[in-house]
Motif scaffolding. Structure first.
Motif, short mmCIF file in Angstrom:
data_model
loop_
_atom_site.label_atom_id
_atom_site.label_comp_id
_atom_site.label_asym_id
_atom_site.label_seq_id
_atom_site.Cartn_x
_atom_site.Cartn_y
_atom_site.Cartn_z
N UNK A 152 -8.99 12.84 -24.58
CA UNK A 152 -8.70 13.94 -23.65
C UNK A 152 -7.64 13.59 -22.60
N UNK A 153 -7.73 12.48 -21.87
CA UNK A 153 -6.79 12.25 -20.77
C UNK A 153 -5.33 12.17 -21.22
N UNK A 154 -5.06 11.44 -22.30
CA UNK A 154 -3.68 11.28 -22.75
C UNK A 154 -3.10 12.61 -23.23
N UNK A 155 -3.95 13.47 -23.79
CA UNK A 155 -3.48 14.78 -24.24
C UNK A 155 -2.96 15.60 -23.06
N UNK A 156 -3.73 15.64 -21.96
CA UNK A 156 -3.30 16.42 -20.80
C UNK A 156 -2.08 15.81 -20.14
N UNK A 157 -2.01 14.49 -20.10
CA UNK A 157 -0.85 13.83 -19.51
C UNK A 157 0.40 14.13 -20.32
N UNK B 296 0.85 -1.19 0.00
CA UNK B 296 0.00 0.00 0.00
C UNK B 296 0.89 1.24 0.00
N UNK B 297 1.32 1.64 -1.20
CA UNK B 297 2.15 2.82 -1.34
C UNK B 297 1.59 3.68 -2.46
N UNK B 298 2.33 4.73 -2.86
CA UNK B 298 1.82 5.67 -3.85
C UNK B 298 1.68 5.05 -5.23
N UNK C 176 2.46 5.52 -15.80
CA UNK C 176 3.31 4.78 -14.87
C UNK C 176 4.79 5.06 -15.16
N UNK C 177 5.18 5.01 -16.43
CA UNK C 177 6.58 5.24 -16.77
C UNK C 177 6.99 6.69 -16.50
N UNK C 178 6.11 7.64 -16.81
CA UNK C 178 6.42 9.05 -16.52
C UNK C 178 6.58 9.27 -15.02
N UNK C 179 5.73 8.60 -14.23
CA UNK C 179 5.85 8.74 -12.77
C UNK C 179 7.14 8.12 -12.27
N UNK D 182 0.39 10.89 -7.89
CA UNK D 182 -1.01 11.26 -7.68
C UNK D 182 -1.64 11.77 -8.97
N UNK D 183 -0.90 12.64 -9.69
CA UNK D 183 -1.43 13.18 -10.95
C UNK D 183 -1.58 12.08 -11.99
N UNK D 184 -0.58 11.19 -12.04
CA UNK D 184 -0.65 10.08 -12.99
C UNK D 184 -1.82 9.16 -12.67
N UNK D 185 -2.06 8.91 -11.38
CA UNK D 185 -3.18 8.07 -10.98
C UNK D 185 -4.51 8.69 -11.35
N UNK D 186 -4.64 10.01 -11.12
CA UNK D 186 -5.90 10.69 -11.48
C UNK D 186 -6.13 10.65 -12.98
#
Length: 474
Positions: free
Chosen positions: A284-289, A164-166, A226-229, A237-241
């Motif tokens: 939309x999501x991949x564009x913002x990421x 149970x981690x980030x 995941x790789x960017x994080x 947190x941003x990657x998870x959202x």
């Protein structure tokens, strides 16, 4: 680990399939200007148009899927653990994959050339439906391979799921998207041998849209997040959202988005309208990421460790660009019901197909290849000139192919369909005019640039995986 090193041969298959796909793509495009020849050579007697057309699409799916499968197998033990017997099963999956690729391609040639009887065509030959071209035996084999891949990735990630981690939310999403990719190809079995054509189209688009455009999108977003994080480009947190937002949009809108493909299956207009809108929202999501990663890259690209992974990151950023342009802009251009009525099956469709399938999934596959190879051989030196040439040639070639040739041809066809009729837009009388012939020949500019970039990429990968291990300059 042993299983991670065993994935290197997957990338050699990826390299080989890319080159073959480009070759048959050249022949496929040339059929449009010379009919049944290839610069005077009677190619139709050896490789009919139906063969190279089927191979071109099928090989694209094969090499992209192979790159993704290998990346998942290589990344999972780094996050979790190396299970007992993992290397053996990775090798089993590899040889099963090779058997499916070679067997299905051979079966399609035999079926199209009339060398199989009715039963042989169904079980070992060609289904007749794009994206699920494989004979039914090879569809079963592919699904078995995908199930084995899900098992291998999931059991390697299992210890990380217990922590149970980030990272846990992203790992959960990674497992879910992995299971979805393995499971949703089963929709191909919804189309039986004597199923009504409208029902076949319904299930086929489950594969094309929900499997390829839906859950591939989820996996693409999650794996890049995941790789960017892991690289420190975005916060966990941003990657998870972003991943949860992506899954929400894909799963809530993906089913409705499928409806925009079903124009000729008697789908009501209101369903087509909903389908076109929800399908457009999936990018939309991949564009913002990708934008978030680019902003972070601008501030951290000077650090030595970041330079070690700059080329995979460049390809991942290209994924975000082509997702907006290819999947979003060019996709929505042909999605609304009135557009579908006039544009379905014209050259506006391959505009979307090339920029979305290769631009998004292909670029992701190339980025995953580089990321994984660098992870497995951290001391290897990037072949800078080759990769720089490959990256820009592939992207500029794809752009030139579409803007200079395929898109103008499609728009002129659309005008002809509106002005005269759909039959006229596809007729030889219209397609063989001087203007259309010139535009199709202009595709050579983009195609050649793209092919040279792909060759450079293949050479770079072979040098990194087969060549000597040198000290990394970064």
């Amino acid at each position: 680990t042993p299983s991670q090193l065993a994935t290197l041969k997957y990338f050699w298959v990826v390299a080989a399939l890319i080159l073959v796909q480009i070759g048959v793509g050249v022949i496929t495009a040339h059929y449009g200007v010379e009919g049944d020849g290839f610069f005077g050579f009677d190619i139709a007697s050896i490789l009919p148009y139906a063969v190279v057309r089927s191979w071109h699409v099928q090989l694209g799916i094969f090499w992209i899927a192979t790159a993704w499968l290998a990346a998942g197998l290589a990344i999972a033990p780094s996050v979790g653990t190396e299970p007992k017997g993992q290397r053996f099963l990775v090798n089993v999956l590899f040889f099963a994959l090779v058997a499916v690729v070679l067997g299905s391609l051979l079966g399609q040639v035999l079926a199209i050339n009339g060398q199989l009887d009715e039963n042989g065509v169904w079980w070992f030959g060609h289904s007749g439906y794009e994206y699920i071209d494989l004979g039914r035996i090879y569809q079963f084999a592919l699904m078995a391979g995908l199930c084995l891949w899900v098992f291998l990735v999931t059991r390697a990630l299992w210890p990380a799921l217990k922590r149970r981690d980030v990272q846990r939310p992203l790992i959960v999403m990674l497992v879910v998207s992995t299971v979805a990719i393995g499971g949703f190809y089963f929709a191909a079995l919804g189309a039986g041998r004597h199923t009504n054509l409208a029902i076949v189209e319904y299930w086929r688009w489950w594969v094309v849209h929900l499997w390829v455009e839906g859950f591939f999108e989820v996996f693409a977003t999650v794996i890049i997040a995941f790789l960017f994080a892991r690289l420190g480009l975005v916060r966990y947190a941003a990657a998870g959202r972003a991943s949860v937002l992506a899954a929400t949009i894909f799963l809530a809108g993906g089913v409705l988005g499928t409806l925009h493909h079903l124009y000729f299956s008697g789908t009501p207009t209101v369903a087509l309208a909903f389908g076109s809108v929800f399908s457009a929202l999936e990018v939309v999501p991949l564009m913002f990421l990708g934008f978030d990663a680019w902003e972070n890259w601008r501030h951290t690209r000077s650090t030595p460790w970041m330079q070690s992974y700059r080329w995979p990151i460049y390809f991942f950023i290209a994924v975000a660009f082509w997702n907006v342009v290819g999947a979003g802009l060019f996709g929505f251009m042909i999605n609304p019901p009135i557009a579908l009525y006039y544009m379905q099956g014209l050259n506006t469709t391959p505009v979307h197909g090339h920029t979305a399938l290769f631009g998004v999934y292909g670029m992701l596959g190339l980025g995953l290849v580089l990321f994984t190879v660098k992870s497995l051989r951290p001391n290897v030196v990037w072949p800078e000139r080759l990769l720089k040439f490959a990256f820009w040639s592939i992207n500029l070639g794809l752009f030139a192919m579409v803007v200079i040739s395929v898109l103008p041809v499609g728009l002129l066809q659309t005008w002809a369909a509106v002005d005269v009729g759909y039959w006229y837009a596809r007729s030889s009388e219209f397609m063989q005019t001087d203007t259309m012939q010139t535009l199709r020949w202009l595709r050579v500019v983009g195609d050649t640039t793209f092919a040279l970039g792909a060759f450079a990429f293949v050479i770079a990968v072979l040098r990194m995986t087969i060549g000597r291990r040198a000290a990394c300059k970064a």
